[in-house]
Motif scaffolding. Structure first.
Motif, short mmCIF file in Angstrom:
data_model
loop_
_atom_site.label_atom_id
_atom_site.label_comp_id
_atom_site.label_asym_id
_atom_site.label_seq_id
_atom_site.Cartn_x
_atom_site.Cartn_y
_atom_site.Cartn_z
N ALA A 93 16.51 -43.24 3.07
CA ALA A 93 16.34 -41.78 3.08
C ALA A 93 14.87 -41.41 3.25
N TRP A 94 13.99 -42.15 2.58
CA TRP A 94 12.55 -41.90 2.73
C TRP A 94 12.11 -42.13 4.17
N TRP A 95 12.56 -43.23 4.77
CA TRP A 95 12.14 -43.57 6.12
C TRP A 95 12.61 -42.53 7.13
N ARG A 96 13.83 -42.05 6.96
CA ARG A 96 14.34 -41.02 7.88
C ARG A 96 13.58 -39.70 7.69
N THR A 97 13.25 -39.39 6.44
CA THR A 97 12.61 -38.12 6.15
C THR A 97 11.18 -38.06 6.69
N VAL A 98 10.40 -39.12 6.46
CA VAL A 98 8.98 -39.06 6.86
C VAL A 98 8.82 -38.97 8.37
N ARG A 99 9.79 -39.46 9.12
CA ARG A 99 9.67 -39.40 10.58
C ARG A 99 10.00 -38.02 11.13
N GLU A 118 14.46 -52.11 11.71
CA GLU A 118 15.43 -53.16 11.99
C GLU A 118 16.17 -53.59 10.74
N LEU A 119 15.61 -53.36 9.60
CA LEU A 119 16.21 -53.82 8.36
C LEU A 119 17.29 -52.89 7.84
N LEU A 120 17.05 -51.57 7.95
CA LEU A 120 17.97 -50.59 7.38
C LEU A 120 19.13 -50.32 8.31
N PRO A 121 20.32 -50.06 7.76
CA PRO A 121 21.45 -49.68 8.61
C PRO A 121 21.22 -48.30 9.22
N ALA A 122 21.90 -48.04 10.32
CA ALA A 122 21.73 -46.76 11.01
C ALA A 122 22.08 -45.60 10.09
N VAL A 123 23.16 -45.75 9.34
CA VAL A 123 23.57 -44.73 8.38
C VAL A 123 23.81 -45.43 7.05
N GLU A 169 10.96 -40.63 -10.57
CA GLU A 169 12.15 -40.50 -11.42
C GLU A 169 11.77 -40.86 -12.86
N PHE A 170 12.63 -40.44 -13.81
CA PHE A 170 12.46 -40.81 -15.20
C PHE A 170 12.68 -42.30 -15.40
N GLY A 171 11.99 -42.86 -16.37
CA GLY A 171 12.35 -44.18 -16.89
C GLY A 171 11.77 -45.33 -16.10
N GLY A 172 11.87 -46.52 -16.69
CA GLY A 172 11.38 -47.72 -16.03
C GLY A 172 12.43 -48.37 -15.17
N SER A 173 13.44 -48.98 -15.80
CA SER A 173 14.43 -49.73 -15.03
C SER A 173 15.27 -48.82 -14.14
N LEU A 174 15.72 -47.70 -14.67
CA LEU A 174 16.66 -46.87 -13.91
C LEU A 174 15.98 -45.94 -12.92
N SER A 175 14.66 -46.05 -12.79
CA SER A 175 13.95 -45.30 -11.75
C SER A 175 13.79 -46.13 -10.48
N ALA A 176 14.16 -47.42 -10.54
CA ALA A 176 13.96 -48.30 -9.39
C ALA A 176 14.81 -47.83 -8.20
N PRO A 177 14.25 -47.81 -6.99
CA PRO A 177 15.00 -47.35 -5.82
C PRO A 177 15.91 -48.43 -5.27
N GLY A 178 16.99 -48.02 -4.63
CA GLY A 178 17.85 -48.92 -3.87
C GLY A 178 17.63 -48.70 -2.38
N TRP A 179 18.39 -49.42 -1.57
CA TRP A 179 18.19 -49.33 -0.12
C TRP A 179 18.53 -47.96 0.44
N ALA A 180 19.48 -47.26 -0.18
CA ALA A 180 19.80 -45.92 0.31
C ALA A 180 18.59 -45.00 0.17
N GLU A 181 17.86 -45.15 -0.92
CA GLU A 181 16.69 -44.30 -1.12
C GLU A 181 15.54 -44.71 -0.20
N VAL A 182 15.39 -46.01 0.03
CA VAL A 182 14.38 -46.45 0.98
C VAL A 182 14.69 -45.90 2.37
#
Length: 368
Positions: free
Chosen positions: A320-326, A344-349, A305-318
């Motif tokens: 989404a990545w985990w669901r996608t790679v599998r 175990e850390l991420l919510p089901a949805v 993503e663009f930028g330094g601070s505003l490119s940081a990911p949140g849990w939704a993006e983490v």
């Protein structure tokens, strides 16, 4: 304006106890307005005009770290000086209203203009030009916005400066705050660990490979990490495309985690995001290898993503990545197991989290 949504995951939920500090992580330092140009085919050439295919603006400097921590669910407090110009107003609003960062220790300085950095990203690297002045002295904020007595916090993150002590670091450490530190390039060329006086108060030191080798006089970053544990309990050395290596001098435990390959748009702030991910895992009590893997993952997601601070990911993006790679059949089972702790850390949805992103100009209003 995008109203900050509460992160879907509290990584410290199991560790929270009555009487704990209200603040998870305390930070202090300068906040810049970052203007980022991307999509350059090559470095700018003297006497010519270069056109960038992309541009974004976002808070920078210490704001990179503060935003990354807040988006991972940590209660973050920032002490900084802000200009009373439009740049300063934008940065304050983006951090306090957009990210939910506590700016109680911060101040607005009348008549002082905000520092600015222009960053140009090309060929996987970046070149930066910055301008700014030190904020005027303030009796209640002698360290660029830092109060005489930092607030109670589980942790603090700082950038060490050769030959300089920051009195708040020792004060915070005496109060039980766990100090995590990185370091910038030593322009003096001395590369003397004795010059990093505040390292004695730190729990963890996170330099990159070149910095680690220069400070220890070694030719191997892994050897450098081991040598650093003679000066700090936990040494983490980032290895660029090779990932990261860590040594816990208290237990002898080591961890070596490869990087995740991604197509990088802008590397600005990736180092700060890495540190934020590692601090999050440490405060949550995760194993060393999981902390390294998570830090590397968050940094990899940020450079897309663009930028330094505003490119940081949140849990939704983490999530989404985990669901996608599998979903891909050709994934290496060993590599997938490396990130199995996320299950175990991420919510089901994960519900959508409307993250702010860097914008072309701060002159436009924001809508939800």
């Amino acid at each position: 304006m995008v109203v900050p949504a509460k992160p879907t995951v509290d990584p410290l939920k199991a560790a929270r106890r009555p009487g704990d500090p209200d603040c998870d992580v305390y930070l202090t330092g300068p906040v810049f307005l970052d203007i980022i140009f991307t999509g350059l085919d090559s470095a700018p050439v003297r006497g010519t005009e270069s056109w960038a295919r992309g541009m974004g603006s976002s808070p920078g400097g210490v704001a990179n770290m503060a935003t990354a921590l807040a988006r991972l669910g940590l209660r973050t407090s920032l002490a900084a000086a802000f200009g009373d110009d439009h740049y300063g107003e934008y940065c304050w609003d983006a951090l306090e209203q957009g990210e939910g960062i506590d700016l109680t220790p911060s101040r607005t300085v009348p008549g002082w203009h905000s520092p600015v950095t222009v960053s140009m990203a090309y060929e996987g690297e970046r070149t930066m030009v910055s301008h700014g002045h030190e904020p005027p002295p303030d009796a209640d904020a002698p360290d660029g916005g830092a109060p005489h007595r930092p607030p109670r916090a589980r942790a603090a993150v700082t950038a060490l400066t050769p030959g300089t002590r920051a009195p708040w670091i020792a004060e915070a450490a005496r109060g039980g705050t766990r100090i995590f530190a990185d370091v910038g390039w030593d322009d003096t060329g001395r590369w003397d660990l004795a010059g990093l006086a505040d390292l004695a108060h730190c729990e963890a030191f996170l330099p990159n490979a070149e910095e680690a080798m220069r400070y220890t006089g070694t030719s191997c970053p892994r050897a450098a990490a081991r040598a650093l544990t003679e000066h700090v309990p936990l040494a983490v050395v980032t290895l660029g495309a090779e990932g990261a290596y860590a040594v816990d001098g208290r237990t002898g435990e080591t961890a070596d985690v490869p990087a995740i390959e991604v197509e990088a748009l802008d590397p600005t702030g990736a180092g700060d995001v890495f540190v934020a991910g590692f601090v999050t895992g440490t405060l949550a009590g995760w194993p060393l290898a999981d902390r390294l893997a998570f830090a590397g993952l968050t940094a990899a997601l940020s450079v897309q993503e663009f930028g330094g601070s505003l490119s940081a990911p949140g849990w939704a993006e983490v999530g989404a990545w985990w669901r996608t790679v599998r979903e891909f059949d050709d994934q290496d089972p060993v590599a997938l197991r490396r990130y199995g702790f996320l299950e175990e850390l991420l919510p089901a949805v994960a519900r959508p989290w409307p993250l702010r992103r860097a914008v072309p100009t701060i002159g436009f209003g924001r809508s939800a």
